[in-house]
Design an enzyme around this catalytic site. Sequence first.
Site, PDB file in Angstrom:
ATOM      1  N   HIS A   1       0.861  -1.185   0.000  1.00 60.25           N
ATOM      2  CA  HIS A   1       0.000   0.000   0.000  1.00 60.25           C
ATOM      3  C   HIS A   1       0.894   1.231   0.000  1.00 60.25           C
ATOM      4  O   HIS A   1       2.094   1.120   0.282  1.00 60.25           O
ATOM      5  CB  HIS A   1      -0.865   0.023   1.270  1.00 60.25           C
ATOM      6  CG  HIS A   1      -0.023   0.180   2.504  1.00 60.25           C
ATOM      7  ND1 HIS A   1       0.528  -0.903   3.153  1.00 60.25           N
ATOM      8  CD2 HIS A   1       0.408   1.274   3.167  1.00 60.25           C
ATOM      9  CE1 HIS A   1       1.251  -0.481   4.161  1.00 60.25           C
ATOM     10  NE2 HIS A   1       1.213   0.852   4.195  1.00 60.25           N
TER      11      HIS A   1
ATOM     12  N   HIS B   1       5.580   6.927  -1.496  1.00 65.07           N
ATOM     13  CA  HIS B   1       6.361   5.742  -1.863  1.00 65.07           C
ATOM     14  C   HIS B   1       5.648   4.477  -1.404  1.00 65.07           C
ATOM     15  O   HIS B   1       4.911   4.490  -0.431  1.00 65.07           O
ATOM     16  CB  HIS B   1       7.755   5.805  -1.228  1.00 65.07           C
ATOM     17  CG  HIS B   1       7.720   5.750   0.268  1.00 65.07           C
ATOM     18  ND1 HIS B   1       7.438   6.869   1.040  1.00 65.07           N
ATOM     19  CD2 HIS B   1       7.878   4.724   1.126  1.00 65.07           C
ATOM     20  CE1 HIS B   1       7.449   6.516   2.302  1.00 65.07           C
ATOM     21  NE2 HIS B   1       7.704   5.212   2.401  1.00 65.07           N
TER      22      HIS B   1
HETATM   23  P1  ATP Z   1       5.985  -3.126  11.484  1.00 67.12           P
HETATM   24  O1  ATP Z   1       5.874  -1.887  12.314  1.00 67.12           O
HETATM   25  O2  ATP Z   1       5.684  -4.386  12.237  1.00 67.12           O
HETATM   26  O3  ATP Z   1       7.222  -3.168  10.667  1.00 67.12           O
HETATM   27  P2  ATP Z   1       4.379  -1.768   9.534  1.00 67.12           P
HETATM   28  O4  ATP Z   1       5.381  -0.669   9.650  1.00 67.12           O
HETATM   29  O5  ATP Z   1       3.980  -2.249   8.195  1.00 67.12           O
HETATM   30  O6  ATP Z   1       4.799  -3.035  10.403  1.00 67.12           O
HETATM   31  P3  ATP Z   1       2.763   0.000  11.060  1.00 67.12           P
HETATM   32  O7  ATP Z   1       3.956   0.345  11.919  1.00 67.12           O
HETATM   33  O8  ATP Z   1       1.445  -0.135  11.749  1.00 67.12           O
HETATM   34  O9  ATP Z   1       3.025  -1.342  10.272  1.00 67.12           O
HETATM   35  O10 ATP Z   1       2.662   1.105   9.932  1.00 67.12           O
HETATM   36  C1  ATP Z   1       1.562   1.186   9.041  1.00 67.12           C
HETATM   37  C2  ATP Z   1       1.985   2.030   7.853  1.00 67.12           C
HETATM   38  O11 ATP Z   1       2.352   3.335   8.283  1.00 67.12           O
HETATM   39  C3  ATP Z   1       3.216   1.491   7.102  1.00 67.12           C
HETATM   40  O12 ATP Z   1       3.079   1.837   5.749  1.00 67.12           O
HETATM   41  C4  ATP Z   1       4.365   2.253   7.688  1.00 67.12           C
HETATM   42  O13 ATP Z   1       5.444   2.391   6.786  1.00 67.12           O
HETATM   43  C5  ATP Z   1       3.723   3.600   7.985  1.00 67.12           C
HETATM   44  N1  ATP Z   1       4.345   4.203   9.160  1.00 67.12           N
HETATM   45  C6  ATP Z   1       4.591   3.599  10.336  1.00 67.12           C
HETATM   46  N2  ATP Z   1       5.146   4.431  11.227  1.00 67.12           N
HETATM   47  C7  ATP Z   1       5.255   5.615  10.601  1.00 67.12           C
HETATM   48  C8  ATP Z   1       5.719   6.903  10.993  1.00 67.12           C
HETATM   49  N3  ATP Z   1       6.205   7.144  12.192  1.00 67.12           N
HETATM   50  N4  ATP Z   1       5.659   7.903  10.075  1.00 67.12           N
HETATM   51  C9  ATP Z   1       5.174   7.682   8.845  1.00 67.12           C
HETATM   52  N5  ATP Z   1       4.692   6.505   8.416  1.00 67.12           N
HETATM   53  C10 ATP Z   1       4.732   5.474   9.274  1.00 67.12           C
END
Ligand code: ATP
Length: 193
Positions: free
Chosen positions: A45, A132
């Site tokens: 996504h 991205h």
């Molecule tokens: P994991 O944290 O287990 O690696 P994930 O990153 O896919 O899994 P989430 O941390 O819930 O899951 O993030 C959901 C989405 O939001 C992902 O696309 C992630 O890249 C983005 N994301 C997470 N944290 C941030 C942040 N601090 N700032 C911007 N985007 C974020």
Amino acid sequence: MPERKIRLFVAMDIPDDIRGLLSDSMTELEGTLSRARWVKAENLHLTLKFIGYLEREKFEKLSAEVCKAAERAPGFRARFGKPGAFPTQRRARVMWIGMEEGSEEARKIAMKLDARLEKLGVKREKRPFAGHLTLARLKEPIDCADYLENLGNRLEGLENMPFDVREITLYESILSSKGPTYDPLERVQLKVK
Ligand code: ATP
Ligand code: MG
């Protein structure tokens, strides 16, 4: 994390043919880059706004704000381009695919969400928006220039696969030791042009 909070983000979904192409290329590269955590095909996504943990009682208000932001943003045409890496190709932590078309429209939606959700206590994004599609996260920084070139060759077809973005999705992210699960809670239509 207590049950009274849910982890949320807003994203743009991708068409199945693009998901399939990315998935095939990622599977082929998987074996060559063992220290990477690849995003599962069904999880691919493009994040427009990361919300993080939100109190459940704020959910209805938040969802309404997401709808208002979407209503005011026109649907648009998008196209993915070349792969890249954050922070740099030589010390990559994240590998992604950039947007060749539609990045300005996506940025505008991200700005609208950022401004609206701040009223509900959601932190504003400090970094400039760079649309991205994350493909992989690296456990430690690596030089991935060669992988990106290889990936770029495999993904040349993407440049000829434009698609219309008509809606955005509010997801719940459920983290677990097996990796995240993204549960679509609301799909909201963008303004019809
Ligand atoms: P994991 O944290 O287990 O690696 P994930 O990153 O896919 O899994 P989430 O941390 O819930 O899951 O993030 C959901 C989405 O939001 C992902 O696309 C992630 O890249 C983005 N994301 C997470 N944290 C941030 C942040 N601090 N700032 C911007 N985007 C974020
Ligand atoms: Mg994360």
